[in-house]
Design a protein around this motif. Structure first.
Motif, short mmCIF file in Angstrom:
data_model
loop_
_atom_site.label_atom_id
_atom_site.label_comp_id
_atom_site.label_asym_id
_atom_site.label_seq_id
_atom_site.Cartn_x
_atom_site.Cartn_y
_atom_site.Cartn_z
N PRO A 42 74.68 19.04 36.99
CA PRO A 42 73.60 18.42 36.21
C PRO A 42 73.71 16.90 36.25
CG PRO A 42 74.67 20.13 34.94
CD PRO A 42 75.49 19.92 36.16
N GLN A 43 72.58 16.25 36.13
CA GLN A 43 72.50 14.79 36.09
C GLN A 43 71.95 14.37 34.74
OE1 GLN A 43 73.66 13.17 38.89
NE2 GLN A 43 74.07 15.25 39.61
N VAL A 44 72.13 13.11 34.38
CA VAL A 44 71.59 12.63 33.10
C VAL A 44 70.06 12.60 33.13
CG1 VAL A 44 73.62 11.31 32.41
CG2 VAL A 44 71.87 10.22 33.80
N THR A 45 69.46 12.71 34.29
CA THR A 45 68.00 12.72 34.40
C THR A 45 67.42 14.12 34.24
OG1 THR A 45 68.23 12.90 36.80
CG2 THR A 45 67.94 10.68 35.89
N ASP A 46 68.26 15.15 34.16
CA ASP A 46 67.79 16.53 34.04
C ASP A 46 67.30 16.83 32.62
OD1 ASP A 46 68.29 17.23 36.67
OD2 ASP A 46 70.32 17.94 36.25
N ALA A 47 66.66 17.97 32.48
CA ALA A 47 66.14 18.43 31.19
C ALA A 47 67.28 18.75 30.23
CB ALA A 47 65.26 19.66 31.39
N HIS A 48 66.97 18.69 28.95
CA HIS A 48 67.93 19.02 27.90
C HIS A 48 68.41 20.46 28.07
CE1 HIS A 48 69.76 19.05 23.94
NE2 HIS A 48 69.09 20.16 23.64
N GLY A 49 69.73 20.65 28.09
CA GLY A 49 70.30 21.99 28.22
C GLY A 49 70.65 22.39 29.64
N THR A 50 70.36 21.53 30.63
CA THR A 50 70.74 21.85 32.01
C THR A 50 72.26 21.90 32.10
OG1 THR A 50 68.75 20.78 32.86
CG2 THR A 50 70.53 21.15 34.42
N TYR A 51 72.78 22.94 32.74
CA TYR A 51 74.23 23.11 32.79
C TYR A 51 74.67 23.68 34.13
CZ TYR A 51 73.52 28.14 32.20
OH TYR A 51 73.15 29.43 32.37
N ALA A 52 75.97 23.62 34.37
CA ALA A 52 76.60 24.27 35.53
C ALA A 52 78.08 24.43 35.22
CB ALA A 52 76.41 23.44 36.80
N PHE A 53 78.68 25.41 35.86
CA PHE A 53 80.12 25.61 35.74
C PHE A 53 80.72 25.55 37.13
CE2 PHE A 53 83.85 28.49 35.64
CZ PHE A 53 84.65 27.70 34.84
N ASP A 54 81.72 24.70 37.31
CA ASP A 54 82.44 24.58 38.57
C ASP A 54 83.75 25.34 38.41
OD1 ASP A 54 83.90 23.91 40.81
OD2 ASP A 54 83.50 21.76 40.67
N PRO A 55 83.86 26.55 38.97
CA PRO A 55 85.08 27.34 38.75
C PRO A 55 86.32 26.75 39.40
CG PRO A 55 83.60 28.47 40.26
CD PRO A 55 82.87 27.26 39.76
N GLN A 56 86.17 26.05 40.52
CA GLN A 56 87.34 25.45 41.16
C GLN A 56 87.92 24.33 40.31
OE1 GLN A 56 84.57 26.30 43.09
NE2 GLN A 56 85.68 28.09 43.80
N ALA A 57 87.06 23.52 39.71
CA ALA A 57 87.52 22.43 38.85
C ALA A 57 87.72 22.89 37.41
CB ALA A 57 86.52 21.29 38.89
N ARG A 58 87.31 24.15 37.11
CA ARG A 58 87.35 24.69 35.75
C ARG A 58 86.67 23.75 34.75
NH1 ARG A 58 93.35 26.69 34.71
NH2 ARG A 58 93.71 24.53 35.16
N THR A 59 85.50 23.27 35.15
CA THR A 59 84.78 22.31 34.33
C THR A 59 83.35 22.79 34.09
OG1 THR A 59 86.12 20.52 35.24
CG2 THR A 59 84.08 19.89 34.14
N PHE A 60 82.92 22.71 32.83
CA PHE A 60 81.56 23.04 32.43
C PHE A 60 80.81 21.73 32.24
CE2 PHE A 60 78.48 23.66 28.98
CZ PHE A 60 77.71 24.66 29.53
N TYR A 61 79.64 21.62 32.86
CA TYR A 61 78.82 20.41 32.78
C TYR A 61 77.55 20.71 32.00
CZ TYR A 61 81.81 18.78 36.57
OH TYR A 61 82.90 18.42 37.32
N LEU A 62 77.13 19.79 31.14
CA LEU A 62 75.97 19.99 30.28
C LEU A 62 75.23 18.67 30.08
CD1 LEU A 62 74.35 21.75 28.22
CD2 LEU A 62 76.03 21.01 26.51
N THR A 63 73.91 18.72 30.22
CA THR A 63 73.08 17.55 29.94
C THR A 63 72.43 17.71 28.57
OG1 THR A 63 72.59 17.17 32.27
CG2 THR A 63 71.08 16.19 30.69
#
Length: 131
Positions: free
Chosen positions: A72-93
């Motif tokens: 997700p980018q800061v330009t995305d809609a509210h609530g846009t997310y992704a999970f990167d299992p290799q980095a074990r990181t959850f991303y949320l805008t």
């Protein structure tokens, strides 16, 4: 505005994590990267309703035009997310919206513990090829 924040908790993660950007301005946004030290199944809710994969930026079916899979980018809609299992990181805008100052634009991350198993399988080449 347009900030990217990295969060690492050095304690056990709570079952539910609530994220709110207290802003009424749609032009204000942050992207959060939350490191998860343990394997979890993640469910994302916005204003009490599951948002499923509609806002999952790693889902090529929903974000094909935006170059999925991607973070997700800061330009995305509210609530846009992704999970990167290799980095074990959850991303949320998170993005400001009318009523944001009252906390009405919350996103809740529900985490359920899972067990990961590794499996080693030995199959003769003839059986593998179906010969």
């Amino acid at each position: 505005v347009g900030e990217e924040l990295d969060l690492t908790l050095f304690v056990s993660h709570p079952k539910n994590q609530r994220f709110v950007l207290f802003s009424d301005e749609p032009s204000e946004a942050v992207r959060i990267a939350l490191f998860l030290s343990q394997p979890f199944r993640l469910d994302v809710f916005r204003n009490g309703a599951s948002i499923g994969s509609a806002f999952d930026s790693s889902d090529a079916a929903n974000f094909a035009a935006a170059g999925a899979p991607r973070l997700p980018q800061v330009t995305d809609a509210h609530g846009t997310y992704a999970f990167d299992p290799q980095a074990r990181t959850f991303y949320l805008t998170l993005r400001g919206a009318p009523g944001g100052r009252s906390g009405s634009t919350e996103v809740v991350l529900r985490m359920l513990m899972v067990v990961q198993l590794s499996l080693t399988l030995s199959v003769p080449l003839a059986e593998f090829d179906g010969a």
